[in-house]
Design an enzyme around this catalytic site. Sequence first.
Site, PDB file in Angstrom:
ATOM      1  N   CYS A 146       0.854  -1.175   0.000  1.00 51.62           N
ATOM      2  CA  CYS A 146       0.000   0.000   0.000  1.00 51.62           C
ATOM      3  C   CYS A 146       0.899   1.237   0.000  1.00 51.62           C
ATOM      4  O   CYS A 146       1.830   1.335   0.785  1.00 51.62           O
ATOM      5  CB  CYS A 146      -0.951   0.092   1.190  1.00 51.62           C
ATOM      6  SG  CYS A 146      -2.196  -1.196   1.200  1.00 51.62           S
ATOM      7  N   ARG A 164       4.005  -0.605  -4.556  1.00 54.95           N
ATOM      8  CA  ARG A 164       3.637  -1.072  -3.223  1.00 54.95           C
ATOM      9  C   ARG A 164       2.236  -1.675  -3.180  1.00 54.95           C
ATOM     10  O   ARG A 164       1.792  -2.157  -2.142  1.00 54.95           O
ATOM     11  CB  ARG A 164       3.718   0.086  -2.230  1.00 54.95           C
ATOM     12  CG  ARG A 164       5.079   0.727  -2.167  1.00 54.95           C
ATOM     13  CD  ARG A 164       5.062   1.862  -1.190  1.00 54.95           C
ATOM     14  NE  ARG A 164       4.933   1.370   0.167  1.00 54.95           N
ATOM     15  CZ  ARG A 164       5.955   1.182   0.986  1.00 54.95           C
ATOM     16  NH1 ARG A 164       7.162   1.454   0.602  1.00 54.95           N
ATOM     17  NH2 ARG A 164       5.759   0.732   2.199  1.00 54.95           N
ATOM     18  N   TRP A 220      -3.020  -2.632  -1.827  1.00 52.40           N
ATOM     19  CA  TRP A 220      -2.759  -4.064  -1.946  1.00 52.40           C
ATOM     20  C   TRP A 220      -3.709  -4.714  -0.939  1.00 52.40           C
ATOM     21  O   TRP A 220      -3.529  -4.606   0.265  1.00 52.40           O
ATOM     22  CB  TRP A 220      -1.300  -4.391  -1.608  1.00 52.40           C
ATOM     23  CG  TRP A 220      -0.947  -5.829  -1.808  1.00 52.40           C
ATOM     24  CD1 TRP A 220      -0.586  -6.432  -2.978  1.00 52.40           C
ATOM     25  CD2 TRP A 220      -0.899  -6.848  -0.810  1.00 52.40           C
ATOM     26  NE1 TRP A 220      -0.322  -7.769  -2.758  1.00 52.40           N
ATOM     27  CE2 TRP A 220      -0.510  -8.054  -1.443  1.00 52.40           C
ATOM     28  CE3 TRP A 220      -1.155  -6.882   0.563  1.00 52.40           C
ATOM     29  CZ2 TRP A 220      -0.357  -9.267  -0.766  1.00 52.40           C
ATOM     30  CZ3 TRP A 220      -1.007  -8.090   1.246  1.00 52.40           C
ATOM     31  CH2 TRP A 220      -0.611  -9.262   0.578  1.00 52.40           C
ATOM     32  N   ASN A 265      -2.032   2.063   5.620  1.00 48.55           N
ATOM     33  CA  ASN A 265      -1.179   0.953   5.209  1.00 48.55           C
ATOM     34  C   ASN A 265      -0.956   0.096   6.438  1.00 48.55           C
ATOM     35  O   ASN A 265      -0.491   0.594   7.457  1.00 48.55           O
ATOM     36  CB  ASN A 265       0.163   1.492   4.679  1.00 48.55           C
ATOM     37  CG  ASN A 265       1.156   0.372   4.398  1.00 48.55           C
ATOM     38  OD1 ASN A 265       0.760  -0.770   4.187  1.00 48.55           O
ATOM     39  ND2 ASN A 265       2.431   0.698   4.388  1.00 48.55           N
ATOM     40  N   GLY A 266      -1.293  -1.191   6.351  1.00 47.54           N
ATOM     41  CA  GLY A 266      -1.101  -2.085   7.494  1.00 47.54           C
ATOM     42  C   GLY A 266      -2.351  -2.919   7.721  1.00 47.54           C
ATOM     43  O   GLY A 266      -3.198  -3.044   6.832  1.00 47.54           O
ATOM     44  N   GLU A 323      16.990 -18.744  -5.735  1.00 47.60           N
ATOM     45  CA  GLU A 323      16.709 -17.382  -6.173  1.00 47.60           C
ATOM     46  C   GLU A 323      16.209 -17.374  -7.621  1.00 47.60           C
ATOM     47  O   GLU A 323      15.259 -16.669  -7.965  1.00 47.60           O
ATOM     48  CB  GLU A 323      17.977 -16.520  -6.005  1.00 47.60           C
ATOM     49  CG  GLU A 323      17.863 -15.094  -6.513  1.00 47.60           C
ATOM     50  CD  GLU A 323      16.670 -14.335  -5.962  1.00 47.60           C
ATOM     51  OE1 GLU A 323      16.061 -14.766  -4.977  1.00 47.60           O
ATOM     52  OE2 GLU A 323      16.315 -13.309  -6.574  1.00 47.60           O
ATOM     53  N   LYS A 364      12.488 -15.921  -8.755  1.00 51.06           N
ATOM     54  CA  LYS A 364      12.457 -14.810  -9.714  1.00 51.06           C
ATOM     55  C   LYS A 364      11.580 -15.182 -10.902  1.00 51.06           C
ATOM     56  O   LYS A 364      10.733 -14.427 -11.334  1.00 51.06           O
ATOM     57  CB  LYS A 364      13.890 -14.508 -10.164  1.00 51.06           C
ATOM     58  CG  LYS A 364      14.129 -13.136 -10.599  1.00 51.06           C
ATOM     59  CD  LYS A 364      14.560 -12.205  -9.490  1.00 51.06           C
ATOM     60  CE  LYS A 364      13.653 -12.250  -8.273  1.00 51.06           C
ATOM     61  NZ  LYS A 364      14.190 -11.620  -7.111  1.00 51.06           N
ATOM     62  N   GLU A 408       7.746 -15.564  -9.928  1.00 49.61           N
ATOM     63  CA  GLU A 408       7.001 -14.345  -9.580  1.00 49.61           C
ATOM     64  C   GLU A 408       6.705 -13.467 -10.796  1.00 49.61           C
ATOM     65  O   GLU A 408       5.664 -12.839 -10.843  1.00 49.61           O
ATOM     66  CB  GLU A 408       7.675 -13.552  -8.460  1.00 49.61           C
ATOM     67  CG  GLU A 408       8.942 -12.822  -8.809  1.00 49.61           C
ATOM     68  CD  GLU A 408       9.460 -11.968  -7.646  1.00 49.61           C
ATOM     69  OE1 GLU A 408      10.667 -11.994  -7.408  1.00 49.61           O
ATOM     70  OE2 GLU A 408       8.663 -11.295  -6.990  1.00 49.61           O
ATOM     71  N   HIS A 446      15.466 -38.579  -5.358  1.00 51.87           N
ATOM     72  CA  HIS A 446      14.753 -39.027  -4.157  1.00 51.87           C
ATOM     73  C   HIS A 446      13.279 -38.645  -4.221  1.00 51.87           C
ATOM     74  O   HIS A 446      12.607 -38.604  -3.194  1.00 51.87           O
ATOM     75  CB  HIS A 446      15.432 -38.454  -2.910  1.00 51.87           C
ATOM     76  CG  HIS A 446      16.836 -38.926  -2.755  1.00 51.87           C
ATOM     77  ND1 HIS A 446      17.146 -40.224  -2.411  1.00 51.87           N
ATOM     78  CD2 HIS A 446      18.018 -38.308  -2.967  1.00 51.87           C
ATOM     79  CE1 HIS A 446      18.462 -40.378  -2.387  1.00 51.87           C
ATOM     80  NE2 HIS A 446      19.018 -39.221  -2.730  1.00 51.87           N
ATOM     81  N   LYS A 478       5.681  -4.700  -3.343  1.00 46.42           N
ATOM     82  CA  LYS A 478       6.981  -4.566  -2.699  1.00 46.42           C
ATOM     83  C   LYS A 478       6.821  -4.045  -1.277  1.00 46.42           C
ATOM     84  O   LYS A 478       5.823  -3.422  -0.959  1.00 46.42           O
ATOM     85  CB  LYS A 478       7.810  -3.571  -3.519  1.00 46.42           C
ATOM     86  CG  LYS A 478       9.286  -3.845  -3.460  1.00 46.42           C
ATOM     87  CD  LYS A 478      10.000  -3.137  -4.559  1.00 46.42           C
ATOM     88  CE  LYS A 478      11.475  -3.401  -4.501  1.00 46.42           C
ATOM     89  NZ  LYS A 478      11.822  -4.734  -4.995  1.00 46.42           N
TER      90      LYS A 478
END
Length: 607
Positions: free
Chosen positions: A2, A27, A75, A99-100, A480, A484, A487, A503, A602
């Site tokens: 947000c 965000r 978001w 935001n939160g 990583e 990447k 996403e 295995h 983000k």
Amino acid sequence: MCGIIGFTGYLETKNVLLEGLAALEYRGYDSAGIAFFHNDTINTIKTTGKVSSLIDKVAISADVSSTCGIGHTRWATHGGVSDTNSHPHTFGKVTLIHNGIIENYHELEMEMAALGKFPVSQTDTEIAATLIDSYYEGDAITAIKKAVVRLEGAYAFCILFADEPEVIYCLRNGSPLVACHAKEGSVIASDMVALIKYSREYFVLPELHIARLTKENITVTDLNDNVFTPKMLYVNWDVTAAQKGGYPHYMLKEIHEQPESLRSTIMPRVKNKQLPDFTADGIPDRIFDGINRIIIAACGTAMHAGLVGRVMMEKLLRIPVTVEIASEFRYQDPIIDKNTLLITISQSGETADTLAALRLANEHQATTLSIVNVKGSSIARESDYVLYTHAGPEIAVASTKAYTAQLSCLYLIAYHFALIRGTITEAQCITYTKQLQSVIPAVEKTLNLAEDINKICINLADKEDLFFIGRGLDYALSCEGSIKLKEVSYIHSEAYAAGELKHGTLSLVTEGIPVIALATQTKVYNKMISNIREVRARNAFVILITNGDCKVDASIFDYHITLPELADNMAPFTAAVVLQLLAYYTSVHRGLNVDQPRNLAKSVTVE
Ligand code: F6R
């Protein structure tokens, strides 16, 4: 997550807010809205979709001027994506953005309902507006302070009170807010990228402090009405650093910025081009005295940097190192004491779970060191010591340049403190430090592979599943590469320690399944080649990545990407760039929004 902005000053507010929201959109980007005073009345415009939809809506519906207002890009957490659930929310005389997460919102909702106050949205945010309004009797600060006592969770608010045109009240607990006063007026936002146009000097609103913004100034008070004088911070990047600079996407720009971000992070910490030195960072040589255990706690990509760092640290420092997923860490009753060094890694410095891990370590008197990109962020402020990555602003949701900068910090820490502890000699430390510096031109050279990688990615664009395999450092790096790719391309992908495939996971390897095989480590090279033969025998589509031009049997791969030759320990830097480019171009070939992947955002400030 947000994005928040508030402005009161001498400019047309709608423009300031919309520009700020565009800068903050990484965000959160499922809906956006603004509220502003016009003729002493609050006007609110909000919509689902991107900031561009809001800009269109504002253009149609609000041909009125204003010099004070607030804006939000969302978001979603509580309540689906809808116009009603978009911010700002108004109840009575209070209009706010948030935001939160208000964790006790349900309990507060019942309480408000008993008073006959019924919110219209499904958000936790509206209940905060309702609560503050219920306490409002003409004095904004008193109402906010009464609400603080009742609110549980993390929040940053910007609030307009209908009775006070031209004034914005702000409050934070957990979620970030930074502010500046410039000749154009007073600005507050969740992130410096929205402020940089007005000033490079700013301050972080301390937790549980209230900021009152007017055109002329910003006053900050604590909850006991004591005036607080904020410490001013300065960013060493400018507005162009937060723009695309001719690249089609931020992610590509940030991938290409890695030689510079590595140079800025490494070189100031290398004394006489020879040995690491943390004097300017204020990290004392005695930091490892009495330490018998290192815990690295982080999330996502930052945690993956920790996986690489673990290998280097344990090898050189000869101290046990574990890497913990920050969101799991504190629920496992971890063993932490004064002999523990907790290293947190975070680009934003605001990731809620990483911050919680740090706070737990602080409670247990551990020594805490953080590797952070954003100056003055919560994690930086609450750590005993901070090593800043100088990667500049990272706007793409997928982290790239922050990751390699984090790696370089972890390597410098391993080298310096191994020398201090006597587990490596000075000559070794000089050699390793030189190798680390050689990464900078090597990464530059690796970027020349971009076009070849672009072509390879045409083969990946229609795939639904994919594997990354590697051993040792290459396995850490595979993790990583996998995050990447998934996403930004939405292709299901998994990272596997190559020896572990048989295995269980090998049953998923069928004809044409892409396997990205990292074979950069000499020690396990032959074993890695055997593992590649295993997937090749099942007709996998193999993209092989090696460090330097190894002689490889051409029948075991479809494509071979050769990295500029470096010492084995340095290969994660160049290989990371290749993995980032693979993810980027695959996403582009699939026609996706690379910089703003679905459902993500983000700076994850919720737990
Ligand atoms: C992936 C990504 C995330 C972040 C994670 C931690 O590309 O960006 O996995 O790495 O959310 O964020 P920071 O580093 O800000 O703590």
